[in-house]
Design an enzyme around this catalytic site. Structure first.
Site, PDB file in Angstrom:
ATOM      1  CG  ASP A 188      -6.710   5.213  -0.250  1.00  0.00           C
ATOM      2  OD1 ASP A 188      -7.812   5.340   0.298  1.00  0.00           O
ATOM      3  OD2 ASP A 188      -6.554   4.608  -1.321  1.00  0.00           O
TER       4      ASP A 188
ATOM      5  CD  GLU B 154      -3.210  -0.585   0.250  1.00  0.00           C
ATOM      6  OE1 GLU B 154      -3.186   0.521  -0.328  1.00  0.00           O
ATOM      7  OE2 GLU B 154      -4.150  -1.394   0.105  1.00  0.00           O
TER       8      GLU B 154
END
Length: 121
Positions: free
Chosen positions: A50, A32
């Site tokens: 995000d 990620e």
């Protein structure tokens, strides 16, 4: 801050992450955010973004204003600090609700795949 794999393992242990799931968390973070705390993702299809080590989304979990809010009751900028206490607490909340399925990085790169070796850490 950019965590090496072993630094990450130690930091996650300090935050009380479940040892049995540690390799999944390491895999998730490496896919990620590449271990970076300061990373803000490009806008997603729905316009949300995000944030941080765990790439936590501002649609549901953190407020992108200066006022803390949403489900983790934090501002998104709190997810970008070198101290990962707040981010860890929020990531555990996301996990509790959705398991690792909440993260595409985990689904695409970790689910049913070989997980990182942390035996040397």
């Amino acid at each position: 801050k950019t965590f090496t794999r072993c630094e990450l393992v130690q930091a996650l242990r300090r935050q009380g992450f479940d040892e049995a799931k540690l390799r999944d968390w390491v895999c998730l973070v490496e896919n990620e955010s590449r271990g970076r705390t300061d990373i803000v993702g490009k806008p997603n299809k729905n316009g949300s973004r995000d944030y941080g080590l765990f790439q936590i989304n501002d649609k549901y979990w953190c407020s992108n204003t200066s006022k803390a809010g949403k489900d983790c009751n934090i501002t998104c900028s709190q997810l970008l600090t070198d101290d990962i206490t707040v981010a860890s607490k929020c990531a555990k909340k996301v996990y509790k609700r959705h398991n690792f399925m909440a993260w595409y990085g985990w689904r695409n790169h970790c689910q049913n795949k070989p997980l990182p070796d942390i035996s040397k850490c």
